[in-house]
Design a protein around this motif. Structure first.
Motif, mmCIF file in Angstrom:
data_model
loop_
_atom_site.group_PDB
_atom_site.id
_atom_site.type_symbol
_atom_site.label_atom_id
_atom_site.label_comp_id
_atom_site.label_asym_id
_atom_site.label_seq_id
_atom_site.Cartn_x
_atom_site.Cartn_y
_atom_site.Cartn_z
ATOM 1 N N MET A 1 -5.091 4.855 2.928
ATOM 2 C CA MET A 1 -5.247 6.151 2.248
ATOM 3 C C MET A 1 -4.726 6.130 0.804
ATOM 4 O O MET A 1 -3.876 5.322 0.454
ATOM 5 C CB MET A 1 -4.457 7.229 3.002
ATOM 6 C CG MET A 1 -4.940 7.483 4.409
ATOM 7 S SD MET A 1 -4.007 8.809 5.208
ATOM 8 C CE MET A 1 -2.439 8.049 5.544
ATOM 9 N N GLY B 1 10.161 6.692 3.753
ATOM 10 C CA GLY B 1 11.161 5.658 3.733
ATOM 11 C C GLY B 1 11.291 4.993 5.112
ATOM 12 O O GLY B 1 10.495 5.219 6.001
ATOM 13 N N GLU B 2 12.303 4.207 5.250
ATOM 14 C CA GLU B 2 12.568 3.633 6.576
ATOM 15 C C GLU B 2 13.718 4.433 7.197
ATOM 16 O O GLU B 2 14.868 4.326 6.759
ATOM 17 C CB GLU B 2 12.921 2.143 6.449
ATOM 18 C CG GLU B 2 13.444 1.504 7.720
ATOM 19 C CD GLU B 2 12.607 1.815 8.972
ATOM 20 O OE1 GLU B 2 11.367 1.770 8.907
ATOM 21 O OE2 GLU B 2 13.203 2.137 10.014
ATOM 22 N N MET C 1 4.489 8.811 -0.513
ATOM 23 C CA MET C 1 4.656 8.952 0.931
ATOM 24 C C MET C 1 6.092 8.632 1.370
ATOM 25 O O MET C 1 6.615 9.219 2.306
ATOM 26 C CB MET C 1 3.687 8.013 1.631
ATOM 27 C CG MET C 1 3.448 8.298 3.090
ATOM 28 S SD MET C 1 2.108 7.238 3.616
ATOM 29 C CE MET C 1 1.775 7.786 5.247
ATOM 30 N N THR D 1 9.074 7.079 13.444
ATOM 31 C CA THR D 1 8.187 6.028 12.929
ATOM 32 C C THR D 1 9.043 5.051 12.145
ATOM 33 O O THR D 1 9.800 5.459 11.256
ATOM 34 C CB THR D 1 7.093 6.609 11.999
ATOM 35 O OG1 THR D 1 6.378 7.617 12.695
ATOM 36 C CG2 THR D 1 6.109 5.528 11.584
ATOM 37 N N TYR E 1 0.818 -1.209 0.000
ATOM 38 C CA TYR E 1 0.000 0.000 0.000
ATOM 39 C C TYR E 1 0.855 1.263 0.000
ATOM 40 O O TYR E 1 0.343 2.378 0.068
ATOM 41 C CB TYR E 1 -0.944 0.002 1.220
ATOM 42 C CG TYR E 1 -0.220 -0.235 2.529
ATOM 43 C CD1 TYR E 1 0.509 0.778 3.129
ATOM 44 C CD2 TYR E 1 -0.243 -1.486 3.142
ATOM 45 C CE1 TYR E 1 1.190 0.570 4.307
ATOM 46 C CE2 TYR E 1 0.436 -1.706 4.329
ATOM 47 C CZ TYR E 1 1.158 -0.670 4.904
ATOM 48 O OH TYR E 1 1.844 -0.882 6.070
ATOM 49 N N VAL F 1 -2.167 -0.345 9.475
ATOM 50 C CA VAL F 1 -2.989 0.105 8.346
ATOM 51 C C VAL F 1 -3.975 -1.020 8.037
ATOM 52 O O VAL F 1 -3.569 -2.173 7.895
ATOM 53 C CB VAL F 1 -2.120 0.364 7.097
ATOM 54 C CG1 VAL F 1 -2.993 0.752 5.904
ATOM 55 C CG2 VAL F 1 -1.109 1.454 7.368
ATOM 56 N N ASN G 1 1.413 1.193 14.714
ATOM 57 C CA ASN G 1 0.568 1.618 13.591
ATOM 58 C C ASN G 1 0.106 0.409 12.798
ATOM 59 O O ASN G 1 0.937 -0.379 12.335
ATOM 60 C CB ASN G 1 1.382 2.491 12.620
ATOM 61 C CG ASN G 1 1.330 3.963 12.971
ATOM 62 O OD1 ASN G 1 0.721 4.362 13.955
ATOM 63 N ND2 ASN G 1 1.971 4.777 12.138
ATOM 64 N N SER H 1 5.428 0.191 13.032
ATOM 65 C CA SER H 1 4.339 -0.259 12.163
ATOM 66 C C SER H 1 4.253 -1.776 12.160
ATOM 67 O O SER H 1 5.271 -2.458 12.015
ATOM 68 C CB SER H 1 4.569 0.246 10.735
ATOM 69 O OG SER H 1 4.678 1.651 10.746
ATOM 70 N N VAL I 1 -2.523 7.797 -0.682
ATOM 71 C CA VAL I 1 -1.283 8.574 -0.774
ATOM 72 C C VAL I 1 -0.544 8.195 -2.056
ATOM 73 O O VAL I 1 -0.680 7.076 -2.549
ATOM 74 C CB VAL I 1 -0.362 8.315 0.444
ATOM 75 C CG1 VAL I 1 -0.934 8.937 1.696
ATOM 76 C CG2 VAL I 1 -0.122 6.838 0.643
#
Ligand code: SAM
Length: 351
Positions: A212, A92-93, A346, A117, A47, A182, A180, A141, A214
């Protein structure tokens, strides 16, 4: 906020703005700054960075194009002078960027809250240094507790157990942890109650995020969205929930607590209950462009100004002007047609 910071008036040498805060055309102040420290990621969440698009041919930013830690810290100081109280490092990470703890240490000098995050894959190894450098909290996440589902979503063959290890490592360092999740209909919505159960009573807050539209690569359609109201209904049917107030103005997640005292969950309803009217987030992309909306189609180049030798005051005036012109409210006007617009990814702008 744990740190004592000087009053806004003391921090701003030559205030070019009336009345203290910089506000946009809708009266929204700038409070949160999200900084994308890299456009790269070691996951290929379907996603967010689908493998068909972010493949071996995808051109990530070259090193020379991305802001250095010192450049980021200089800009962050200017943002703090304009009212920013919280900085989130993302991507990104973010943890694929080498020695991220060095940046955290530079930002720690600003006296504002610093959060991160991450997908958790590199967290366990780095968390001690990050905490010592001044990281205040972390969001990890994790979309499912079922390995097959999680691996299908991260598309990197990454197992659930390793993310849980990272969450535990962060908690062991004393960092408050949020998780988080999703939710995508037909993909992981069967795990909502299980996810709630896993984190009930743990002190960690799981936040269910509506899927979303994005970027332009995830093939978003409304039918894939599970409305937060449904998430709350499903969990509440098992363990009754009641709404609680926001921790601070403009908080993204709506908070719900278990009536039996086992903690709280959050829901982020960008699609079904847009919160544009209280959005106080500015985003700084990996290569130093400013974005005033997660769904923006273009940004404002700050890096050129920075590298051309502009003074802090010139940069501050530029940032303030961007914010003062801001009138975005994408989520309030979203339609199937706007969802197809070409938007910035994103992973580049920072989640
Ligand atoms: N790599 C880090 C991570 O995985 O947390 C930070 C960047 S990631 C873009 C930030 C957050 O955005 C993650 O929690 C991710 O699940 C969420 N996200 C990405 N794409 C999304 C989408 N289309 N809808 C909702 N949330 C999304």
């Amino acid at each position: 906020m744990k740190k004592v910071i000087p009053l806004v008036a003391e921090r701003r040498a030559a205030p070019p703005f009336q009345g203290g805060k910089v506000v946009d055309t809708r009266g929204r102040p700038m409070r949160d700054l999200r900084i994308s420290v890299t456009d790269r990621c070691n996951f290929r969440c379907v996603y967010c960075m689908p493998r068909e698009v972010f493949d071996a041919h995808h051109e990530f930013l070259p090193h020379s194009a991305i802001l250095t830690f010192e450049e980021i810290a200089r800009l962050a100081r200017i943002f703090v002078g304009l009212g920013v109280e919280k900085i989130r490092l993302t991507g990104g990470e973010p943890l694929v960027r080498r020695e991220l703890h060095r940046l955290v240490a530079l930002l720690d000098e600003l006296g504002v809250e610093i959060t991160l995050t991450t997908n958790g894959s590199l967290l366990a190894k780095q968390v001690r240094n990050l905490k010592a450098a001044g990281l205040d909290r972390v969001t990890v996440s994790l979309d499912s507790l079922d390995d097959a589902t999680f691996k299908a979503m991260n598309d990197a063959d990454y197992p659930v157990a390793k993310v849980i290890e990272a969450i535990e490592a962060a908690a062991a360092e004393g960092l408050p942890v949020k998780i988080n999740t999703v939710v995508k209909r037909g993909v992981n919505d069967q795990d909502i109650v299980r996810m709630a159960e896993r984190w009930r009573g743990s002190g960690h807050i799981v936040r269910f995020i509506e899927y979303m539209d994005v970027g332009s690569s995830n093939g978003w359609v409304m039918d894939d969205v599970v409305p937060s109201a449904e998430v709350v209904r499903r969990i509440s049917a098992r363990w009754p929930l009641e709404p609680i107030g926001a921790n601070y103005p403009g908080e993204v997640a709506e908070r719900w607590r278990y009536v039996d005292g086992a903690g709280e969950i959050g829901v982020i309803s960008s699609v079904t209950q847009a919160f544009c009217s209280s959005c106080n987030r500015m985003r700084l992309s990996t290569e130093g462009s400013l974005f005033t909306c997660l769904f923006a189609q273009s940004g404002h180049d700050l890096k050129s100004l920075l590298r051309a030798g502009a003074s802090d005051e010139q940069i501050r005036n530029e940032i303030a002007a961007v914010w003062q012109r801001r009138d975005d409210r994408y989520s309030e006007i979203r339609t199937a047609a706007t969802a197809k617009q070409r938007k910035v990814e994103m992973s580049y702008i920072g989640g």
